[in-house]
Design a protein around this motif. Structure first.
Motif, mmCIF file in Angstrom:
data_model
loop_
_atom_site.group_PDB
_atom_site.id
_atom_site.type_symbol
_atom_site.label_atom_id
_atom_site.label_comp_id
_atom_site.label_asym_id
_atom_site.label_seq_id
_atom_site.Cartn_x
_atom_site.Cartn_y
_atom_site.Cartn_z
ATOM 1 N N MET A 1 7.600 8.395 2.722
ATOM 2 C CA MET A 1 6.950 7.099 2.967
ATOM 3 C C MET A 1 7.923 5.977 2.660
ATOM 4 S SD MET A 1 3.381 5.735 1.363
ATOM 5 C CE MET A 1 2.579 4.279 2.001
ATOM 6 N N ARG A 2 7.963 4.965 3.517
ATOM 7 C CA ARG A 2 8.878 3.848 3.333
ATOM 8 C C ARG A 2 8.473 2.996 2.123
ATOM 9 N NH1 ARG A 2 13.233 4.908 6.663
ATOM 10 N NH2 ARG A 2 12.545 5.304 8.796
ATOM 11 N N GLU A 3 9.464 2.418 1.467
ATOM 12 C CA GLU A 3 9.206 1.489 0.377
ATOM 13 C C GLU A 3 8.653 0.178 0.946
ATOM 14 O OE1 GLU A 3 9.776 1.739 -2.945
ATOM 15 O OE2 GLU A 3 10.612 3.761 -2.984
ATOM 16 N N THR A 4 7.657 -0.377 0.280
ATOM 17 C CA THR A 4 7.177 -1.709 0.623
ATOM 18 C C THR A 4 6.931 -2.463 -0.681
ATOM 19 O OG1 THR A 4 4.750 -1.588 0.531
ATOM 20 C CG2 THR A 4 5.818 -0.546 2.420
ATOM 21 N N PRO A 5 7.007 -3.779 -0.669
ATOM 22 C CA PRO A 5 6.783 -4.539 -1.900
ATOM 23 C C PRO A 5 5.322 -4.550 -2.347
ATOM 24 C CG PRO A 5 7.064 -6.027 -0.036
ATOM 25 C CD PRO A 5 7.379 -4.650 0.469
ATOM 26 N N PHE A 6 4.446 -3.992 -1.541
ATOM 27 C CA PHE A 6 3.014 -4.058 -1.847
ATOM 28 C C PHE A 6 2.483 -2.803 -2.538
ATOM 29 C CE2 PHE A 6 3.720 -6.670 2.009
ATOM 30 C CZ PHE A 6 3.444 -7.902 1.447
ATOM 31 N N HIS A 11 1.322 4.800 -5.992
ATOM 32 C CA HIS A 11 1.029 4.988 -4.575
ATOM 33 C C HIS A 11 2.083 5.875 -3.907
ATOM 34 C CE1 HIS A 11 -1.113 1.050 -5.358
ATOM 35 N NE2 HIS A 11 -2.083 1.836 -4.933
ATOM 36 N N HIS A 12 3.333 5.710 -4.320
ATOM 37 C CA HIS A 12 4.380 6.570 -3.773
ATOM 38 C C HIS A 12 4.167 8.017 -4.225
ATOM 39 C CE1 HIS A 12 6.575 3.241 -2.072
ATOM 40 N NE2 HIS A 12 6.572 2.613 -3.233
ATOM 41 N N GLU A 13 3.749 8.192 -5.460
ATOM 42 C CA GLU A 13 3.449 9.551 -5.953
ATOM 43 C C GLU A 13 2.265 10.140 -5.202
ATOM 44 O OE1 GLU A 13 2.843 8.983 -10.112
ATOM 45 O OE2 GLU A 13 4.977 8.676 -10.553
ATOM 46 N N LEU A 14 1.273 9.305 -4.920
ATOM 47 C CA LEU A 14 0.112 9.765 -4.165
ATOM 48 C C LEU A 14 0.514 10.165 -2.745
ATOM 49 C CD1 LEU A 14 -2.953 10.199 -3.894
ATOM 50 C CD2 LEU A 14 -3.170 7.751 -3.361
ATOM 51 N N ALA A 15 1.414 9.418 -2.146
ATOM 52 C CA ALA A 15 1.889 9.747 -0.796
ATOM 53 C C ALA A 15 2.545 11.120 -0.776
ATOM 54 C CB ALA A 15 2.863 8.680 -0.301
ATOM 55 N N LEU A 16 3.376 11.396 -1.778
ATOM 56 C CA LEU A 16 4.025 12.704 -1.861
ATOM 57 C C LEU A 16 2.998 13.812 -2.048
ATOM 58 C CD1 LEU A 16 7.093 11.802 -4.126
ATOM 59 C CD2 LEU A 16 7.100 12.263 -1.657
ATOM 60 N N ARG A 17 1.994 13.525 -2.860
ATOM 61 C CA ARG A 17 0.935 14.516 -3.091
ATOM 62 C C ARG A 17 0.146 14.785 -1.813
ATOM 63 N NH1 ARG A 17 -4.313 13.184 -6.836
ATOM 64 N NH2 ARG A 17 -5.585 15.002 -6.238
ATOM 65 N N TYR A 61 -19.059 7.865 -10.185
ATOM 66 C CA TYR A 61 -19.763 8.914 -9.443
ATOM 67 C C TYR A 61 -18.810 10.023 -8.992
ATOM 68 C CZ TYR A 61 -23.058 5.131 -9.611
ATOM 69 O OH TYR A 61 -23.872 4.126 -10.081
ATOM 70 N N GLY A 62 -17.749 10.218 -9.781
ATOM 71 C CA GLY A 62 -16.824 11.300 -9.490
ATOM 72 C C GLY A 62 -15.535 10.873 -8.837
ATOM 73 N N GLY A 63 -15.346 9.575 -8.654
ATOM 74 C CA GLY A 63 -14.144 9.083 -8.001
ATOM 75 C C GLY A 63 -12.975 8.927 -8.946
ATOM 76 N N VAL A 64 -11.910 8.312 -8.464
ATOM 77 C CA VAL A 64 -10.678 8.154 -9.234
ATOM 78 C C VAL A 64 -10.588 6.774 -9.874
ATOM 79 C CG1 VAL A 64 -8.151 8.120 -9.094
ATOM 80 C CG2 VAL A 64 -9.456 9.820 -7.791
ATOM 81 N N HIS A 65 -10.858 5.727 -9.091
ATOM 82 C CA HIS A 65 -10.736 4.358 -9.584
ATOM 83 C C HIS A 65 -12.116 3.745 -9.816
ATOM 84 C CE1 HIS A 65 -6.884 4.910 -7.269
ATOM 85 N NE2 HIS A 65 -6.442 4.532 -8.443
ATOM 86 N N GLU A 66 -12.149 2.725 -10.667
ATOM 87 C CA GLU A 66 -13.419 2.050 -10.972
ATOM 88 C C GLU A 66 -14.063 1.513 -9.706
ATOM 89 O OE1 GLU A 66 -15.107 -1.662 -13.704
ATOM 90 O OE2 GLU A 66 -13.078 -0.878 -14.018
ATOM 91 N N SER A 67 -13.246 0.941 -8.829
ATOM 92 C CA SER A 67 -13.694 0.522 -7.505
ATOM 93 C C SER A 67 -12.660 1.025 -6.502
ATOM 94 C CB SER A 67 -13.843 -1.001 -7.421
ATOM 95 O OG SER A 67 -12.612 -1.633 -7.732
ATOM 96 N N ILE A 68 -12.997 0.957 -5.219
ATOM 97 C CA ILE A 68 -12.111 1.499 -4.192
ATOM 98 C C ILE A 68 -10.753 0.796 -4.230
ATOM 99 C CG2 ILE A 68 -11.763 1.813 -1.720
ATOM 100 C CD1 ILE A 68 -13.859 3.653 -2.861
ATOM 101 N N ASP A 69 -9.686 1.570 -4.352
ATOM 102 C CA ASP A 69 -8.327 1.052 -4.282
ATOM 103 C C ASP A 69 -7.869 1.202 -2.833
ATOM 104 O OD1 ASP A 69 -5.781 0.256 -5.938
ATOM 105 O OD2 ASP A 69 -5.113 1.858 -4.586
ATOM 106 N N VAL A 70 -7.796 0.101 -2.116
ATOM 107 C CA VAL A 70 -7.543 0.153 -0.676
ATOM 108 C C VAL A 70 -6.148 0.695 -0.383
ATOM 109 C CG1 VAL A 70 -7.632 -1.135 1.487
ATOM 110 C CG2 VAL A 70 -9.104 -1.803 -0.411
ATOM 111 N N ARG A 71 -5.180 0.370 -1.220
ATOM 112 C CA ARG A 71 -3.836 0.890 -0.993
ATOM 113 C C ARG A 71 -3.799 2.414 -1.106
ATOM 114 N NH1 ARG A 71 -0.656 -2.734 -5.174
ATOM 115 N NH2 ARG A 71 -2.716 -2.556 -6.157
ATOM 116 N N SER A 72 -4.603 2.968 -1.996
ATOM 117 C CA SER A 72 -4.673 4.431 -2.104
ATOM 118 C C SER A 72 -5.284 5.037 -0.852
ATOM 119 C CB SER A 72 -5.491 4.836 -3.337
ATOM 120 O OG SER A 72 -4.827 4.477 -4.529
#
Length: 380
Positions: A1-6, A11-17, A61-72
């Motif tokens: 995945m390309r690097e971005t400033p955002f 997120h990069h670790e998640l992309a690899l996963r 309710y079983g998710g990862v973040h407190e609220s939806i992380d759009v970047r994820s």
């Protein structure tokens, strides 16, 4: 995945996963298109077992973040779409179909539905589009009327993803006049009076028409307040629209990768295709359009994650540019494959069919242009 400033390191670790999950669990089935309902369930089970579907719901309710992380969500969609369009779609619908429940559902509704969504067990659907209400979502005619302690639903929905296999559906129906006369309801599988007619598409999906023949829902099926459905639908689309752009990025990147691999190995006119200037121009156009779209997609997601109440303009720009660019990138990449590009089952042929719907669903490109122009005209 390309690097971005955002993006952050997580997120990069998640992309690899997500890419590794695709390589291990999806690569063996990526070319399958038969038995789409069963295939979809199998994909969703694999995504659930791998923990990716947990990103689609809140942590309570079983998710990862407190609220939806759009970047994820964008990161996962990009990587899944690179591997398999149907896998991206399975993941995305878990969020789109369940987000109205997370936003407006009662505590009982959330506790009953969302944990199954997080595990990849409960298949969700988002029922907004109708035969005469596509881009003009305010023209809904499917109706809900109160009869005693029940809601009676009559009407028809069309092009509803997961219609043939849904476990929980967010339904938008008319309870009054105008945009303030639309309400949202939770419809569960097995509800009497609900009939589904499958629809075939150029890229197989569990799509269908949903016909409500005086279907009866308990009064508790209402999501949020009566009349708040249209606002709820827009809030959900506002959040997930940029993630459609991320899926387009994944498809476009796969096409570019396939094109680069092919032109390096294919010999023509005494050398590899990659040595021809005309071929290099096409690859350069692809690369430029990929990077421009990537920045817009992750800027929109970053803006939302930083707490913006609405990202109407940013999401519309991201979806428009990413999906339109991806269509051109995939077309060029297929062209670079020559006759091999139109052989059914090749990656670029599949991508050519899969990308087309992204320029239509969750707001066609023309609708995005109207949104962008209106937002600009509001500025002084």
């Amino acid at each position: 995945m390309r690097e971005t400033p955002f993006l952050e390191e997580r997120h990069h670790e998640l992309a690899l996963r997500a890419r590794a999950i695709g390589d291990e669990h999806l690569a063996p089935i990526e070319h399958r298109e038969d038995g789409v309902d069963d295939l979809f369930r199998e994909i969703l089970r694999r995504l659930g077992d791998a923990g990716l579907t947990r990103f689609a719901v809140p942590a309570a309710y079983g998710g990862v973040h407190e609220s939806i992380d759009v970047r994820s969500i964008c990161t996962i969609r990009e990587q899944l779409a690179w591997r398999m369009g149907l896998a991206d779609f399975a993941f995305a619908m878990q969020g789109l179909g369940s987000h109205p429940i997370a936003l407006a559902g009662s505590e009982e509704q959330k506790a009953r539905i969302l944990p199954g969504v997080a595990r990849g067990e409960t298949v969700t659907a988002f029922a907004l589009t109708e035969p005469e209400a596509g881009s003009d979502a305010g023209a809904l005619s499917c109706s809900a009327r109160r009869v005693g302690d029940e809601w009676v639903i009559s009407g028809q929905k069309r092009f509803i993803s997961n219609a043939t296999i849904f476990g929980a559906m967010t339904l938008f129906a008319r309870t009054g006049e105008g945009s303030r006369g639309v309400s949202a309801f939770l419809v569960e599988a097995g509800t009497p009076g609900v009939r589904v007619v499958p629809q075939d598409t150029m890229a197989p999906h569990p799509l269908g028409e949903v016909i409500f023949e005086d279907a009866r829902l308990p009064k508790e099926a209402l999501l949020g307040e009566e009349g708040s459905g249209f606002k709820l639908a827009l809030a959900t689309l506002d959040l997930f629209r940029s993630t459609v752009g991320a899926a387009a990025l994944g498809m476009a990147q796969r096409a570019q990768d396939e094109a680069v691999r092919h032109v390096r190995s294919r010999k023509q006119f005494g050398g590899p295709l990659a040595g021809l200037q005309g071929v290099q121009f096409l690859l350069a156009d692809n690369e430029a359009e990929l990077e421009a779209a990537r920045l817009l997609v992750y800027q929109a997601a970053w803006t939302k994650d930083r707490g913006a109440a609405r990202i109407t303009r940013e999401a519309a720009l991201a979806k428009l540019v990413a999906t339109e660019n991806a269509q051109r990138i995939i077309d060029r990449s297929l062209q670079l494959h020559g006759g091999l590009g139109v052989i059914r089952g090749t990656a670029v042929e599949r991508l050519y069919r899969e990308i087309r719907a992204l320029r239509i669903y969750e707001g066609a490109s023309e609708v995005q242009k109207v949104v962008i122009a209106r937002e600009r005209l509001k500025e002084e």
